[in-house]
Design a protein around this motif. Structure first.
Motif, mmCIF file in Angstrom:
data_model
loop_
_atom_site.group_PDB
_atom_site.id
_atom_site.type_symbol
_atom_site.label_atom_id
_atom_site.label_comp_id
_atom_site.label_asym_id
_atom_site.label_seq_id
_atom_site.Cartn_x
_atom_site.Cartn_y
_atom_site.Cartn_z
ATOM 1 N N ARG A 139 0.825 -1.218 0.000
ATOM 2 C CA ARG A 139 0.000 0.000 0.000
ATOM 3 C C ARG A 139 0.858 1.267 0.000
ATOM 4 N NH1 ARG A 139 -5.439 -0.240 1.331
ATOM 5 N NH2 ARG A 139 -6.253 -2.331 1.775
ATOM 6 N N GLY A 140 2.151 1.131 0.262
ATOM 7 C CA GLY A 140 3.014 2.295 0.326
ATOM 8 C C GLY A 140 2.690 3.205 1.490
ATOM 9 N N LEU A 141 2.286 2.619 2.619
ATOM 10 C CA LEU A 141 1.919 3.401 3.798
ATOM 11 C C LEU A 141 2.653 2.873 5.020
ATOM 12 C CD1 LEU A 141 -1.952 3.716 3.334
ATOM 13 C CD2 LEU A 141 -0.262 5.546 3.059
ATOM 14 N N LEU A 142 3.110 3.789 5.849
ATOM 15 C CA LEU A 142 3.776 3.438 7.094
ATOM 16 C C LEU A 142 3.146 4.235 8.229
ATOM 17 C CD1 LEU A 142 7.528 2.929 7.781
ATOM 18 C CD2 LEU A 142 6.279 4.591 9.162
ATOM 19 N N TYR A 143 2.874 3.547 9.341
ATOM 20 C CA TYR A 143 2.310 4.175 10.532
ATOM 21 C C TYR A 143 3.302 4.017 11.670
ATOM 22 C CZ TYR A 143 -1.971 3.970 7.826
ATOM 23 O OH TYR A 143 -2.901 4.131 6.824
ATOM 24 N N SER A 144 3.483 5.073 12.451
ATOM 25 C CA SER A 144 4.394 5.002 13.585
ATOM 26 C C SER A 144 3.799 5.755 14.764
ATOM 27 C CB SER A 144 5.764 5.582 13.222
ATOM 28 O OG SER A 144 5.657 6.937 12.805
ATOM 29 N N GLY A 145 4.160 5.322 15.963
ATOM 30 C CA GLY A 145 3.620 5.967 17.155
ATOM 31 C C GLY A 145 4.570 5.848 18.332
ATOM 32 N N GLU A 152 1.255 9.026 9.977
ATOM 33 C CA GLU A 152 1.104 8.235 8.766
ATOM 34 C C GLU A 152 2.068 8.793 7.728
ATOM 35 O OE1 GLU A 152 -2.704 6.831 6.280
ATOM 36 O OE2 GLU A 152 -2.208 8.943 5.959
ATOM 37 N N ALA A 153 2.843 7.930 7.096
ATOM 38 C CA ALA A 153 3.795 8.360 6.074
ATOM 39 C C ALA A 153 3.482 7.664 4.761
ATOM 40 C CB ALA A 153 5.223 8.039 6.508
ATOM 41 N N SER A 162 6.410 11.640 2.472
ATOM 42 C CA SER A 162 5.685 12.673 3.216
ATOM 43 C C SER A 162 5.147 12.057 4.488
ATOM 44 C CB SER A 162 4.541 13.263 2.385
ATOM 45 O OG SER A 162 3.575 12.265 2.081
ATOM 46 N N ARG A 163 4.826 12.909 5.447
ATOM 47 C CA ARG A 163 4.384 12.428 6.753
ATOM 48 C C ARG A 163 3.352 13.402 7.309
ATOM 49 N NH1 ARG A 163 7.491 9.338 10.545
ATOM 50 N NH2 ARG A 163 9.347 9.723 9.276
ATOM 51 N N MET A 211 -6.461 1.968 11.243
ATOM 52 C CA MET A 211 -7.699 2.624 10.834
ATOM 53 C C MET A 211 -8.311 3.401 11.995
ATOM 54 S SD MET A 211 -9.650 0.029 8.237
ATOM 55 C CE MET A 211 -10.891 1.288 7.909
ATOM 56 N N LEU A 212 -8.257 2.839 13.190
ATOM 57 C CA LEU A 212 -8.724 3.565 14.366
ATOM 58 C C LEU A 212 -7.824 4.757 14.642
ATOM 59 C CD1 LEU A 212 -10.326 0.845 14.749
ATOM 60 C CD2 LEU A 212 -9.979 1.151 17.202
ATOM 61 N N ALA A 213 -6.523 4.567 14.529
ATOM 62 C CA ALA A 213 -5.578 5.633 14.844
ATOM 63 C C ALA A 213 -5.733 6.829 13.913
ATOM 64 C CB ALA A 213 -4.144 5.098 14.769
#
Length: 279
Positions: A139-145, A152-153, A162-163, A211-213
């Motif tokens: 999907r070309g998506l990265l999530y970090s926390g 979301e990047a 981008s982020r 999705m919740l985040a």
């Protein structure tokens, strides 16, 4: 912070600096994602583990990348990773801090060529996931926390382009409920039925937490078997975005060995993940 600069940090300072730790996780997740996509494009040969769950060479290749990176930088911090754990490698770990790694979460999605598989890397301390990265390479998506923020990047070419900061939303009435595409159970269906008119969305792997985040859903009920490496990274992103994960008794969801032997020490109870309560 560049990778070379990170290596100058002591191990103690790195694991206590969630920003630097998260940057390391992102680098390793992106590298593991490149390995996974190479196998995805070349074709997949499927094997079965002792519990009959599927495993591929992509799982193993991604795990090698992540573990080599972690052990080169923070060698003294215990790491529990799915494929090593399945082979009997389970280091002692507890409140002092350890890593949880699922190198390819959503192997069934990967095998069936659906884009919902992810790379999950988390750091747990005192039972809580304090930093985590979820990367969906197809999907070309990265999530970090980490404490203080979730992000979301976009990674269209396997690198962060981008982020943006993300935040869990206040629960709607009726709520939007995200459920497992591969593991929908009668208990989950009964939970959904408690909210007449609720919108339901099915998606694979730890992307349900994301999705919740990012405020696209409100509740994620899980009445089915999961392991701690399946959930820790997504849970870290959700908590950083203002959400939470609870047991069915309403207690905080915790991580670390919980009794039992071998893999069973890292089996999760059923849980409900949720965005923010209604304002």
């Amino acid at each position: 912070m560049a990778a070379g600069a990170r290596l100058l940090l002591t191990e103690t300072s790195l694991v206590s600096d969630e920003t630097a730790l998260l940057a390391l996780f992102e680098d390793l997740a992106l590298a593991a994602g490149r390995e996974i996509m190479a196998h995805y494009e070349a074709g997949v040969s499927v094997e079965r583990k002792s519990d009959a769950s599927p495993v591929t060479e992509a799982d193993r290749a991604a795990e090698r990348v992540i573990l080599e990176g972690l052990r080169a930088t923070v060698a003294g911090t215990p790491c529990v990773s799915e494929e090593e754990a399945s082979g009997g490698v389970l280091p002692a770990c507890g409140d002092e801090g350890f890593f949880l790694v699922d190198p390819l979460d959503g192997t069934r999605e990967f095998i069936e060529r659906r884009p919902d598989f992810t790379v999950n890397i988390a750091y747990v301390k005192a039972g809580a996931p304090v930093a985590g990265v979820v990367y969906a390479p197809a999907r070309g998506l990265l999530y970090s926390g980490r404490p203080g923020g979730a992000f979301e990047a976009e990674c269209p070419d396997g690198a962060i382009a981008s982020r943006r900061e993300i935040r869990a939303r206040a629960r709607g009435n009726p709520p939007a409920i995200v459920a497992s595409r591969s593991h929908l159970t009668p208990e989950t269906e009964a939970f959904i039925a408690r909210y007449p008119g609720a919108e339901t969305v099915s998606i694979g792997s730890s992307l349900k937490f994301c999705m919740l985040a990012r405020g696209d859903a409100d509740l994620y009920p899980r009445y089915g078997r999961t392991m701690q490496w399946d959930t820790a990274a997504g849970d870290a992103v959700l908590r950083a975005a203002g959400g939470r994960t609870l047991t069915l008794d309403g207690e905080p969801f915790t991580y670390g060995p919980k009794g039992g032997e071998g893999l069973e020490a890292f089996a999760n109870p059923f849980f409900i993940a949720e965005g923010r309560a209604r304002d």
